[in-house]
Motif scaffolding. Sequence first.
Motif, PDB file in Angstrom:
ATOM      1  N   VAL A  99       4.503  -5.906 -30.092  1.00  0.00           N
ATOM      2  CA  VAL A  99       4.376  -4.545 -29.568  1.00  0.00           C
ATOM      3  C   VAL A  99       5.762  -3.981 -29.226  1.00  0.00           C
ATOM      4  CG1 VAL A  99       3.485  -3.139 -27.673  1.00  0.00           C
ATOM      5  CG2 VAL A  99       2.057  -4.937 -28.674  1.00  0.00           C
ATOM      6  N   GLY A 100       6.512  -4.726 -28.446  1.00  0.00           N
ATOM      7  CA  GLY A 100       7.842  -4.268 -28.072  1.00  0.00           C
ATOM      8  C   GLY A 100       8.562  -5.315 -27.251  1.00  0.00           C
ATOM      9  N   THR A 101       9.865  -5.098 -27.077  1.00  0.00           N
ATOM     10  CA  THR A 101      10.683  -6.028 -26.314  1.00  0.00           C
ATOM     11  C   THR A 101      11.776  -5.263 -25.587  1.00  0.00           C
ATOM     12  OG1 THR A 101      12.090  -8.003 -26.480  1.00  0.00           O
ATOM     13  CG2 THR A 101      12.181  -6.459 -28.311  1.00  0.00           C
ATOM     14  N   ILE A 102      12.224  -5.839 -24.478  1.00  0.00           N
ATOM     15  CA  ILE A 102      13.315  -5.249 -23.718  1.00  0.00           C
ATOM     16  C   ILE A 102      14.309  -6.351 -23.396  1.00  0.00           C
ATOM     17  CG2 ILE A 102      12.058  -5.506 -21.530  1.00  0.00           C
ATOM     18  CD1 ILE A 102      13.447  -2.861 -20.641  1.00  0.00           C
ATOM     19  N   GLY A 103      15.579  -6.090 -23.676  1.00  0.00           N
ATOM     20  CA  GLY A 103      16.605  -7.069 -23.421  1.00  0.00           C
ATOM     21  C   GLY A 103      17.033  -7.081 -21.965  1.00  0.00           C
ATOM     22  N   TRP A 104      17.887  -8.044 -21.621  1.00  0.00           N
ATOM     23  CA  TRP A 104      18.361  -8.148 -20.245  1.00  0.00           C
ATOM     24  C   TRP A 104      19.155  -6.912 -19.842  1.00  0.00           C
ATOM     25  CZ3 TRP A 104      23.556  -7.843 -19.364  1.00  0.00           C
ATOM     26  CH2 TRP A 104      24.387  -8.058 -20.470  1.00  0.00           C
ATOM     27  N   ASN A 105      19.738  -6.217 -20.835  1.00  0.00           N
ATOM     28  CA  ASN A 105      20.526  -5.019 -20.531  1.00  0.00           C
ATOM     29  C   ASN A 105      19.723  -3.727 -20.714  1.00  0.00           C
ATOM     30  OD1 ASN A 105      20.231  -4.992 -23.256  1.00  0.00           O
ATOM     31  ND2 ASN A 105      22.386  -4.730 -23.750  1.00  0.00           N
ATOM     32  N   ARG A 153       4.800   6.071 -28.629  1.00  0.00           N
ATOM     33  CA  ARG A 153       3.652   6.149 -27.713  1.00  0.00           C
ATOM     34  C   ARG A 153       3.782   5.170 -26.551  1.00  0.00           C
ATOM     35  NH1 ARG A 153      -1.248   4.644 -29.509  1.00  0.00           N
ATOM     36  NH2 ARG A 153      -0.423   3.192 -31.070  1.00  0.00           N
ATOM     37  N   PHE A 154       4.392   4.027 -26.788  1.00  0.00           N
ATOM     38  CA  PHE A 154       4.516   2.988 -25.769  1.00  0.00           C
ATOM     39  C   PHE A 154       5.965   2.901 -25.295  1.00  0.00           C
ATOM     40  CE2 PHE A 154       0.769   0.039 -27.164  1.00  0.00           C
ATOM     41  CZ  PHE A 154      -0.074   1.129 -27.165  1.00  0.00           C
ATOM     42  N   THR A 155       6.135   2.563 -24.013  1.00  0.00           N
ATOM     43  CA  THR A 155       7.465   2.400 -23.443  1.00  0.00           C
ATOM     44  C   THR A 155       7.492   1.177 -22.542  1.00  0.00           C
ATOM     45  OG1 THR A 155       7.788   4.806 -23.427  1.00  0.00           O
ATOM     46  CG2 THR A 155       9.291   3.479 -22.102  1.00  0.00           C
ATOM     47  N   ILE A 156       8.516   0.355 -22.720  1.00  0.00           N
ATOM     48  CA  ILE A 156       8.697  -0.826 -21.877  1.00  0.00           C
ATOM     49  C   ILE A 156       9.796  -0.537 -20.857  1.00  0.00           C
ATOM     50  CG2 ILE A 156       9.359  -3.255 -21.834  1.00  0.00           C
ATOM     51  CD1 ILE A 156       8.346  -3.526 -24.652  1.00  0.00           C
ATOM     52  N   SER A 157       9.577  -0.998 -19.649  1.00  0.00           N
ATOM     53  CA  SER A 157      10.594  -0.897 -18.607  1.00  0.00           C
ATOM     54  C   SER A 157      10.555  -2.180 -17.781  1.00  0.00           C
ATOM     55  CB  SER A 157      10.360   0.323 -17.724  1.00  0.00           C
ATOM     56  OG  SER A 157       9.102   0.259 -17.082  1.00  0.00           O
ATOM     57  N   ARG A 158      11.577  -2.367 -16.972  1.00  0.00           N
ATOM     58  CA  ARG A 158      11.592  -3.567 -16.135  1.00  0.00           C
ATOM     59  C   ARG A 158      12.208  -3.239 -14.776  1.00  0.00           C
ATOM     60  NH1 ARG A 158      14.868  -7.878 -19.534  1.00  0.00           N
ATOM     61  NH2 ARG A 158      14.210  -9.187 -17.766  1.00  0.00           N
ATOM     62  N   ASP A 159      11.710  -3.960 -13.767  1.00  0.00           N
ATOM     63  CA  ASP A 159      12.214  -3.867 -12.411  1.00  0.00           C
ATOM     64  C   ASP A 159      12.817  -5.227 -12.088  1.00  0.00           C
ATOM     65  OD1 ASP A 159      12.507  -3.958  -9.594  1.00  0.00           O
ATOM     66  OD2 ASP A 159      10.984  -2.399  -9.360  1.00  0.00           O
ATOM     67  N   TYR A 160      14.148  -5.300 -12.088  1.00  0.00           N
ATOM     68  CA  TYR A 160      14.823  -6.588 -11.885  1.00  0.00           C
ATOM     69  C   TYR A 160      14.537  -7.150 -10.502  1.00  0.00           C
ATOM     70  CZ  TYR A 160      17.375  -5.412 -16.136  1.00  0.00           C
ATOM     71  OH  TYR A 160      17.702  -5.083 -17.432  1.00  0.00           O
ATOM     72  N   GLY A 161      14.483  -6.272  -9.505  1.00  0.00           N
ATOM     73  CA  GLY A 161      14.247  -6.725  -8.146  1.00  0.00           C
ATOM     74  C   GLY A 161      12.873  -7.348  -7.961  1.00  0.00           C
ATOM     75  N   LYS A 162      11.884  -6.828  -8.698  1.00  0.00           N
ATOM     76  CA  LYS A 162      10.523  -7.336  -8.593  1.00  0.00           C
ATOM     77  C   LYS A 162      10.218  -8.388  -9.662  1.00  0.00           C
ATOM     78  CE  LYS A 162       8.573  -3.150  -6.536  1.00  0.00           C
ATOM     79  NZ  LYS A 162       7.552  -2.076  -6.659  1.00  0.00           N
ATOM     80  N   ASN A 163      11.193  -8.650 -10.546  1.00  0.00           N
ATOM     81  CA  ASN A 163      10.976  -9.636 -11.613  1.00  0.00           C
ATOM     82  C   ASN A 163       9.731  -9.271 -12.426  1.00  0.00           C
ATOM     83  OD1 ASN A 163      12.274 -11.843 -12.769  1.00  0.00           O
ATOM     84  ND2 ASN A 163      11.018 -13.351 -11.699  1.00  0.00           N
ATOM     85  N   LEU A 180       4.511  -2.053 -19.347  1.00  0.00           N
ATOM     86  CA  LEU A 180       4.249  -1.454 -20.648  1.00  0.00           C
ATOM     87  C   LEU A 180       3.422  -0.192 -20.413  1.00  0.00           C
ATOM     88  CD1 LEU A 180       4.393  -1.586 -23.762  1.00  0.00           C
ATOM     89  CD2 LEU A 180       2.216  -2.828 -23.706  1.00  0.00           C
ATOM     90  N   GLN A 181       4.067   0.959 -20.554  1.00  0.00           N
ATOM     91  CA  GLN A 181       3.377   2.239 -20.431  1.00  0.00           C
ATOM     92  C   GLN A 181       2.825   2.618 -21.793  1.00  0.00           C
ATOM     93  OE1 GLN A 181       2.802   4.275 -17.658  1.00  0.00           O
ATOM     94  NE2 GLN A 181       1.523   5.456 -19.083  1.00  0.00           N
ATOM     95  N   MET A 182       1.519   2.808 -21.859  1.00  0.00           N
ATOM     96  CA  MET A 182       0.858   3.116 -23.127  1.00  0.00           C
ATOM     97  C   MET A 182       0.228   4.496 -23.036  1.00  0.00           C
ATOM     98  SD  MET A 182      -0.888  -0.592 -23.900  1.00  0.00           S
ATOM     99  CE  MET A 182      -2.037  -0.468 -22.536  1.00  0.00           C
ATOM    100  N   ASN A 183       0.690   5.397 -23.864  1.00  0.00           N
ATOM    101  CA  ASN A 183       0.181   6.765 -23.895  1.00  0.00           C
ATOM    102  C   ASN A 183      -0.480   7.053 -25.234  1.00  0.00           C
ATOM    103  OD1 ASN A 183       1.315   7.237 -21.331  1.00  0.00           O
ATOM    104  ND2 ASN A 183       3.258   7.891 -22.248  1.00  0.00           N
TER     105      ASN A 183
END
Length: 124
Positions: free
Chosen positions: A48-54, A66-76, A80-83
Amino acid sequence: QVQLVESGGGLVQAGGSLRLSCAASGRSFSNSAMGWFRQAPGKEREFVGTIGWNGDQYYGDSVKGRFTISRDYGKNTVYLQMNNLKPEDTAVYFCAARLPSRGPASNVRDYSYWGQGTQVTVSS
């Protein structure tokens, strides 16, 4: 013990949206690429998708735009936002993590840690 736990799946009508979460525990994944895959009944697991450490992101052709990946480093945690969901998006969605310092990847074999999955069902 490393754990990835997905949440946020459910039933939604076509055209709707869902946000999946993947909470990691046992170690920090801040320097690891994280990925989302899905598997429909009778089919192989699909990238589906991937997000790197940066923060670099890459998506499969079927979800691009349609889909977007994000990450919260503080919350580990990875999201995956799916529209604009479609019936063909129906599947079990899995979160996965690579070993530290490995870049984004689209192959199932490149990931070392997996969650149990969360069901997403899109009705027409």
